[in-house]
Design a protein around this motif. Sequence first.
Motif, PDB file in Angstrom:
ATOM      1  N   TYR A  70       0.835  -1.194   0.000  1.00 15.62           N
ATOM      2  CA  TYR A  70       0.000   0.000   0.000  1.00 15.62           C
ATOM      3  C   TYR A  70       0.872   1.247   0.000  1.00 15.62           C
ATOM      4  O   TYR A  70       1.963   1.252   0.564  1.00 15.62           O
ATOM      5  CB  TYR A  70      -0.880   0.033   1.263  1.00 15.62           C
ATOM      6  N   PHE A  71       0.335   2.300  -0.625  1.00 11.04           N
ATOM      7  CA  PHE A  71       0.959   3.615  -0.529  1.00 11.04           C
ATOM      8  C   PHE A  71      -0.127   4.675  -0.663  1.00 11.04           C
ATOM      9  O   PHE A  71      -1.268   4.391  -1.028  1.00 11.04           O
ATOM     10  CB  PHE A  71       2.063   3.802  -1.573  1.00 11.04           C
ATOM     11  N   ARG A  72       0.265   5.899  -0.323  1.00  6.13           N
ATOM     12  CA  ARG A  72      -0.637   7.042  -0.443  1.00  6.13           C
ATOM     13  C   ARG A  72      -0.082   7.993  -1.493  1.00  6.13           C
ATOM     14  O   ARG A  72       1.120   8.043  -1.714  1.00  6.13           O
ATOM     15  CB  ARG A  72      -0.758   7.769   0.896  1.00  6.13           C
ATOM     16  N   SER A  73      -0.978   8.756  -2.102  1.00  7.67           N
ATOM     17  CA  SER A  73      -0.556   9.687  -3.140  1.00  7.67           C
ATOM     18  C   SER A  73      -1.478  10.899  -3.162  1.00  7.67           C
ATOM     19  O   SER A  73      -2.651  10.805  -2.777  1.00  7.67           O
ATOM     20  CB  SER A  73      -0.598   8.994  -4.508  1.00  7.67           C
ATOM     21  N   ALA A  74      -0.942  11.995  -3.629  1.00 10.59           N
ATOM     22  CA  ALA A  74      -1.776  13.149  -3.934  1.00 10.59           C
ATOM     23  C   ALA A  74      -2.399  12.917  -5.301  1.00 10.59           C
ATOM     24  O   ALA A  74      -1.893  12.120  -6.101  1.00 10.59           O
ATOM     25  CB  ALA A  74      -0.930  14.424  -3.936  1.00 10.59           C
ATOM     26  N   LYS A  75      -3.503  13.603  -5.580  1.00 11.63           N
ATOM     27  CA  LYS A  75      -4.078  13.521  -6.921  1.00 11.63           C
ATOM     28  C   LYS A  75      -3.064  14.092  -7.895  1.00 11.63           C
ATOM     29  O   LYS A  75      -2.323  14.991  -7.580  1.00 11.63           O
ATOM     30  CB  LYS A  75      -5.370  14.325  -6.988  1.00 11.63           C
ATOM     31  N   GLY A  76      -3.009  13.511  -9.077  1.00  9.55           N
ATOM     32  CA  GLY A  76      -2.072  14.010 -10.076  1.00  9.55           C
ATOM     33  C   GLY A  76      -1.753  12.955 -11.099  1.00  9.55           C
ATOM     34  O   GLY A  76      -2.496  11.988 -11.294  1.00  9.55           O
TER      35      GLY A  76
END
Length: 154
Positions: A70-76
Amino acid sequence: MSTPEQGHPMNIAKSHDQQDEPKQPPIQELSEQESWDLLKQARFARLATRDGDEIDITPLNIVTDGERLYFRSAKGTKVLQLQLNPNVTIEIDRATGSEAHSVVVRGTARMLTETEDIEHVESLGLRPWLETEKLEFVEITPTRVTGRKFRLGH
């Protein structure tokens, strides 16, 4: 006096070499379990995605529950690329002392939207290194996990 088969009594290198265990090859394949053990310890990885004819590589923070990453990301761009082509590769590496390890995970990405899925990822301790807004949670389901161990300096 020594015989030719014994060598010179002061030739300790020869007798020592005969007693040494066989040397390990400079590169060894890791089992899937050994690869997962390294993934469980990793907090930093590189994500490879395809954008048309180009491959993008992005550093990211990861966590695993032993079955998925799992990882997190900003929209883009990264999130858009994952939605257009969910096939990804994640790579981790580590060097300690005279050894280095590399693990490659090939799999598919899925954006998490359900509250229980996001809570599960948060319970694993996934935290970004930078205090930036990363509202998108991504799950990687592996299709193949491979790893190698390298003996450094040989």
